[in-house]
Design a protein around this motif. Structure first.
Motif, PDB file in Angstrom:
ATOM      1  N   SER A   1     -30.878  31.393   9.875  1.00 33.21           N
ATOM      2  CA  SER A   1     -32.017  31.933   9.128  1.00 33.21           C
ATOM      3  C   SER A   1     -32.266  31.142   7.861  1.00 33.21           C
ATOM      4  N   SER A   2     -31.179  30.829   7.163  1.00 31.37           N
ATOM      5  CA  SER A   2     -31.342  30.117   5.881  1.00 31.37           C
ATOM      6  C   SER A   2     -31.797  28.687   6.077  1.00 31.37           C
ATOM      7  N   ARG A   3     -31.402  28.061   7.218  1.00 35.83           N
ATOM      8  CA  ARG A   3     -31.753  26.655   7.442  1.00 35.83           C
ATOM      9  C   ARG A   3     -32.993  26.494   8.328  1.00 35.83           C
ATOM     10  N   GLY A   4     -33.512  27.618   8.865  1.00 36.86           N
ATOM     11  CA  GLY A   4     -34.697  27.517   9.706  1.00 36.86           C
ATOM     12  C   GLY A   4     -34.426  26.775  10.997  1.00 36.86           C
ATOM     13  N   ILE A   5     -33.219  26.943  11.556  1.00 38.99           N
ATOM     14  CA  ILE A   5     -32.822  26.244  12.780  1.00 38.99           C
ATOM     15  C   ILE A   5     -33.045  27.173  13.968  1.00 38.99           C
ATOM     16  N   ALA A   6     -33.712  26.688  15.002  1.00 41.59           N
ATOM     17  CA  ALA A   6     -33.933  27.473  16.211  1.00 41.59           C
ATOM     18  C   ALA A   6     -32.919  27.101  17.293  1.00 41.59           C
ATOM     19  N   ASP A   7     -32.850  25.762  17.689  1.00 42.60           N
ATOM     20  CA  ASP A   7     -31.955  25.338  18.759  1.00 42.60           C
ATOM     21  C   ASP A   7     -31.518  23.911  18.506  1.00 42.60           C
ATOM     22  N   LEU A   8     -30.202  23.722  18.307  1.00 43.12           N
ATOM     23  CA  LEU A   8     -29.673  22.374  18.097  1.00 43.12           C
ATOM     24  C   LEU A   8     -28.967  21.840  19.339  1.00 43.12           C
ATOM     25  N   GLY A   9     -29.048  22.603  20.422  1.00 40.48           N
ATOM     26  CA  GLY A   9     -28.309  22.199  21.602  1.00 40.48           C
ATOM     27  C   GLY A   9     -28.817  20.907  22.205  1.00 40.48           C
ATOM     28  N   SER A  10     -30.120  20.783  22.257  1.00 43.27           N
ATOM     29  CA  SER A  10     -30.675  19.579  22.851  1.00 43.27           C
ATOM     30  C   SER A  10     -30.351  18.331  22.052  1.00 43.27           C
ATOM     31  N   GLN A  11     -30.083  18.544  20.770  1.00 49.31           N
ATOM     32  CA  GLN A  11     -29.780  17.407  19.908  1.00 49.31           C
ATOM     33  C   GLN A  11     -28.326  16.948  20.054  1.00 49.31           C
ATOM     34  N   SER A  12     -27.482  17.827  20.506  1.00 49.34           N
ATOM     35  CA  SER A  12     -26.049  17.488  20.499  1.00 49.34           C
ATOM     36  C   SER A  12     -25.431  17.455  21.890  1.00 49.34           C
ATOM     37  N   ASN A  13     -26.265  17.489  22.930  1.00 48.48           N
ATOM     38  CA  ASN A  13     -25.715  17.565  24.291  1.00 48.48           C
ATOM     39  C   ASN A  13     -24.820  16.385  24.614  1.00 48.48           C
ATOM     40  N   VAL A  14     -25.261  15.229  24.198  1.00 47.12           N
ATOM     41  CA  VAL A  14     -24.486  14.048  24.536  1.00 47.12           C
ATOM     42  C   VAL A  14     -23.129  14.088  23.855  1.00 47.12           C
ATOM     43  N   ASN A  15     -23.158  14.400  22.560  1.00 47.83           N
ATOM     44  CA  ASN A  15     -21.882  14.425  21.820  1.00 47.83           C
ATOM     45  C   ASN A  15     -20.968  15.560  22.297  1.00 47.83           C
ATOM     46  N   PHE A  16     -21.573  16.678  22.609  1.00 45.28           N
ATOM     47  CA  PHE A  16     -20.744  17.840  22.991  1.00 45.28           C
ATOM     48  C   PHE A  16     -20.067  17.653  24.349  1.00 45.28           C
ATOM     49  N   SER A  17     -20.810  16.969  25.262  1.00 43.14           N
ATOM     50  CA  SER A  17     -20.232  16.783  26.592  1.00 43.14           C
ATOM     51  C   SER A  17     -18.950  15.954  26.554  1.00 43.14           C
ATOM     52  N   GLN A  18     -18.886  15.042  25.554  1.00 40.07           N
ATOM     53  CA  GLN A  18     -17.692  14.206  25.455  1.00 40.07           C
ATOM     54  C   GLN A  18     -16.464  14.971  24.956  1.00 40.07           C
ATOM     55  N   SER A  19     -16.716  15.978  24.179  1.00 42.37           N
ATOM     56  CA  SER A  19     -15.564  16.737  23.628  1.00 42.37           C
ATOM     57  C   SER A  19     -15.285  18.048  24.366  1.00 42.37           C
ATOM     58  N   ALA A  20     -15.996  18.282  25.461  1.00 40.69           N
ATOM     59  CA  ALA A  20     -15.856  19.580  26.155  1.00 40.69           C
ATOM     60  C   ALA A  20     -14.424  19.810  26.655  1.00 40.69           C
ATOM     61  N   ALA A  21     -13.912  18.741  27.289  1.00 45.67           N
ATOM     62  CA  ALA A  21     -12.549  18.901  27.835  1.00 45.67           C
ATOM     63  C   ALA A  21     -11.533  19.146  26.732  1.00 45.67           C
ATOM     64  N   GLY A  22     -11.640  18.371  25.675  1.00 45.05           N
ATOM     65  CA  GLY A  22     -10.689  18.552  24.567  1.00 45.05           C
ATOM     66  C   GLY A  22     -10.813  19.900  23.919  1.00 45.05           C
ATOM     67  N   GLU A  23     -12.025  20.390  23.775  1.00 48.93           N
ATOM     68  CA  GLU A  23     -12.225  21.698  23.148  1.00 48.93           C
ATOM     69  C   GLU A  23     -11.623  22.826  24.006  1.00 48.93           C
ATOM     70  N   GLN A  24     -11.754  22.678  25.325  1.00 50.21           N
ATOM     71  CA  GLN A  24     -11.204  23.712  26.209  1.00 50.21           C
ATOM     72  C   GLN A  24      -9.675  23.795  26.093  1.00 50.21           C
ATOM     73  N   GLN A  25      -9.047  22.616  26.036  1.00 56.93           N
ATOM     74  CA  GLN A  25      -7.587  22.596  25.882  1.00 56.93           C
ATOM     75  C   GLN A  25      -7.167  23.184  24.539  1.00 56.93           C
ATOM     76  N   LEU A  26      -7.910  22.826  23.493  1.00 62.66           N
ATOM     77  CA  LEU A  26      -7.586  23.352  22.161  1.00 62.66           C
ATOM     78  C   LEU A  26      -7.759  24.868  22.117  1.00 62.66           C
ATOM     79  N   GLN A  27      -8.790  25.332  22.793  1.00 63.40           N
ATOM     80  CA  GLN A  27      -9.027  26.787  22.828  1.00 63.40           C
ATOM     81  C   GLN A  27      -7.858  27.537  23.492  1.00 63.40           C
TER      82      GLN A  27
END
Length: 789
Positions: A289-315
């Motif tokens: 609300s404070s930053r006026g952000i609606a959806d940042l997913g499309s902007q970070s899909n490439v970066n997020f896909s690379q860390s998905a496996a690592g994030e799952q293990q960390l979780q």
């Protein structure tokens, strides 16, 4: 002839002579057996069979993490389950439930009958005192049922009962009690006396615990047999069934306690995570609300896909670290020993230790119901629990350290991947951090909700530790006492009692009883001329004319055998001097001398009976007793000359002392002993004694000398040098075997010669060869069961 070989026939016949005693003893024994069975309370057995179930999930309900395969316990230890089933607390619960510490008896004249089952009792009893007092008290009292409303109460069998009405308070030493009638049963016991016994609960439980038998079918089987013996069959059945039910209920209760503890732990964790999740959601909302952000997913899909496996293990590592830390804190803060929850760890050893820890805690709590913490078994459990707790704490420390290292390693890997993400605008980085935290918290929240439901489902589907294969069933017939065994035992006892008495009597018996026994003592070198039967009080002591009795036949045998030994040893045709002696007075030497004289005179031989016992003359008294009249008048006796006078007075001749007598139409001569001299031995050693025997041998065919006992005085040894044959008289049941060594030793030393023996006073069943071939041929006697005409 001496025979050292064991004669089985002789032994058996020796016992068969006493068949009447055996028969009487057996009859008494059977009567005692009947009485014992009549008044002995029979006992019945009850048996049940159960199967100990293996818990395929776990030995406890500690863990509900099915996906981590924590619930694995292996095969249940049958021995442990048997001990738990037979625990003292279980028996106390059963006794309390069935109230068998309160017993009712109908008193009888000899034995009492117990009434079992509240529905069969004529009345019920309400105790107004606390249960703790009643369960530890011992008390008994008597109730006389007089009518449907009144009864008599007394606290001892001999006390006069006091009259009460049903429903009124009765003061006792354990507090007031109230009797409430059972109208359906009361009429069946009217005018009866009921004895009520109250026993301490733990005492009754321990009694049943010691009597019950719990054992495995075999070493490799999970089947357990349970049996008990009780005077009341239904009570035995009820007891076993309730013991099984109580044990199963306790096992389910233990599982419920663990499930409740697990649910409480999960609920506490859910409350904490729910607060964190709400805070994270609010932060994400405020940030957008404070930053006026609606959806940042499309902007970070490439970066997020690379860390998905690592994030799952960390979780996953964070989840494990969170659970391990929580369990570690709980163990550190735990006081005493209580069940611990299990919410799943990847370390199998920790979950196995936790399962074992909860099992021991449950066992400890169950034992504390009937014991205290100083009990050696509980002390041992405390040591095991402390060891398990320390082991789990050490393992949790290791797991926490490993998980921390793993989280740090994964974080470093993600930091390299996320370096590209952090190069993006700060809004994207901040939102991603918030989203990651949100996902982690939400995942843990959903996971705990799932496990809470699984925990309740696990308890709801919990099964007992045992499955009933056969419900308890009674034997229908008494198992004790066993009638056939009792009758057989008493029958054998009836045979053993007389057998033992006869055997002991024979073993301790040192007397002569018949010819066979005498021959066994003196050996084959010495002859036994005859055995003389025992004479009853109604029978004559002297042989009568034409006598065919056993007594006369025995003396005919003696006469025949005597003639044989005399002719064998005789060197001339003079008269034969036969000396009759014995060991001690009372063995029948005068009786033998007199009857031998009679039986010899039948053959028209000239017979002289000489009273050679000048110390204790007995011829006159014997004949007076035998003829039942005074044999010689008192006046004649004072002037009568005898053996003593002849020895003392050299002027007397043989004819002066000889007295012709007629006994039962048998004629022979007799020389009485005479007056008792002061010096008998010296008189017998004089030359006059020799002269007397020389004169008698010339005039008579047989001179029978009734001499003195050999052991008592030396007179017989003095006279023995004149004798052609010495007959040593023994008496059945009187003469000891050891005494016979004395005449045999004298014979071996040459102080006696031509010694032979007879047995006097032999019982009819001992005559001949054990009574089988006795005397009395041709004499017909009616049996005892035949009527006399």
């Amino acid at each position: 002839m001496s025979d050292n070989n064991l004669d089985l026939n002789e032994i058996i016949n020796g016992y068969l002579k006493h068949w009447k005693w055996f028969l009487l003893s057996v009859i008494i024994a059977i009567a005692l057996a009947f009485t014992y069975l009549r008044y002995t309370v029979p006992e019945y057995s009850a048996t049940a069979k159960i199967q100990i179930l293996e818990d395929k999930n776990s030995t406890s309900e500690l863990s509900v993490l099915q996906d981590l395969d924590i619930l694995s316990g292996g095969k249940t230890q049958i021995k442990d389950e048997i001990e738990i089933l037979n625990a003292r607390s279980n028996h106390i619960d059963v006794v309390k439930k069935l109230r068998i510490n309160l017993r009712y008896f109908i008193l009888g004249n000899i034995k009492s009958s117990e009434i079992y089952g509240s529905e069969n009792h004529p009345f019920s009893i309400n105790f107004l005192a606390a249960d703790s007092v009643i369960n530890s008290s011992k008390h008994e009292f008597y109730v006389d049922l007089k009518s449907d409303t009144n009864f008599g109460y007394s606290e001892s069998e001999d006390e006069s009962p006091k009259t009460y009405t049903f429903g009124s308070n009765i003061k006792t030493e354990i507090g007031d009690i109230i009797l409430i009638p059972n109208t359906n049963r009361l009429k069946n016991y009217r005018n009866s006396r009921i004895k009520i016994m109250l026993s301490p609960l733990d005492f009754v439980a321990e009694g049943y615990r010691s009597r019950i038998n719990v054992s495995a079918q075999d070493k490799l089987s999970n089947i357990v047999n349970i049996s008990i013996i009780d005077p009341i069959e239904q009570r035995a059945v009820d007891y076993i069934n309730n013991l099984i039910i109580t044990n199963n209920n306790n096992a389910v209760s233990d599982k419920k306690a663990i499930a409740d503890r697990t649910t409480k732990f999960i609920n506490d964790r859910i409350s904490e995570i729910y607060s964190s999740l709400s805070s994270v959601d609010e932060t994400a909302e405020n940030f957008k609300s404070s930053r006026g952000i609606a959806d940042l997913g499309s902007q970070s899909n490439v970066n997020f896909s690379q860390s998905a496996a690592g994030e799952q293990q960390l979780q996953q590592a964070n989840i494990q670290l969170n659970i391990a830390s929580s369990m570690q804190n709980m163990l550190e803060n735990q006081e005493g020993f209580d069940v611990i929850p299990a919410v799943g760890l990847s370390d199998q050893n920790i979950d196995n230790s936790a399962s074992r820890y909860n099992e021991l805690v449950a066992q400890r709590k169950r034992l504390l119901k009937s014991s205290n913490e100083k009990n050696p078994v509980i002390v041992k459990l405390d040591q095991q629990l402390e060891s398990l707790k320390k082991g789990m704490q050490s393992s949790l420390n290791n797991v926490t350290n490993n998980l921390n290292l793993q989280v740090n390693s994964l974080s470093k890997q993600l930091s390299q991947i996320n370096s590209r993400i952090y190069a993006a605008p700060s809004n994207e980085r901040a939102l991603r951090d918030i989203s990651r935290k949100q996902q982690t918290t939400e995942s843990l929240y959903l996971y705990l909700l799932q496990k809470r439901e699984e925990s309740q489902i696990t308890f709801a589907s919990a099964t007992p530790k045992s499955k009933i294969v056969d419900m308890a069933y009674g034997s229908n017939f008494p198992v004790s006492p066993k009638r056939k065994v009792i009758y057989l035992a008493f029958f054998i006892l009836g045979l053993l009692v007389p057998f033992s008495i006869i055997y002991a009597k024979d073993l301790l018996d040192n007397k002569i009883h018949n010819k066979i026994g005498l021959e066994g003592v003196i050996g084959e070198n010495y002859s036994v001329l005859a055995e003389v039967p025992k004479i009853s009080k109604k029978e004559s002591l002297l042989i009568t004319k034409n006598d065919r009795s056993v007594l006369s036949e025995s003396f005919r045998i003696l006469r025949t055998n005597l003639d044989y030994v005399l002719n064998t040893s005789s060197k001339n045709g003079d008269g034969k001097i036969v000396l009759i002696t014995s060991s001690v007075p009372g063995e029948g030497k005068t009786f033998v001398s007199s009857n031998l004289s009679l039986i010899l005179s039948i053959t028209r031989k000239r017979v002289l009976l000489l009273g050679g016992d000048i110390r204790n003359p007995s011829l006159h008294s014997f004949y007076s007793e035998a003829l039942k009249e005074d044999f010689i008048s008192k006046s004649t006796r004072n002037t009568l000359k005898g053996f003593t006078e002849f020895l003392h007075d050299s002027d007397l001749s043989l004819k002066d002392i000889v007295n012709p007598v007629n006994i039962n139409d048998y004629n022979f001569d007799m020389i009485y002993s005479g007056q008792i001299p002061p010096n008998p031995s010296e008189l017998l050693m004089s030359q006059r004694a020799k002269e007397l025997f020389e004169l008698a041998k010339n005039k008579y065919d047989y001179i029978i000398v009734d001499s003195a006992p050999l052991l008592a005085v030396t007179d017989t040894l003095i006279l023995s040098k004149y004798a052609d044959q010495i007959i040593y008289t023994t008496k059945a049941g009187v003469t000891q075997r050891k005494v016979l060594e004395y005449p045999i030793q004298l014979l071996k030393k040459g102080k006696l010669k031509n010694l032979s023996f007879i047995v006097n006073g032999v019982k009819s069943n001992y005559l001949g060869y054990g009574g089988k071939y006795g005397y009395g041929y041709g004499v017909q006697e009616k049996k005892w069961w035949q009527f006399r005409k």
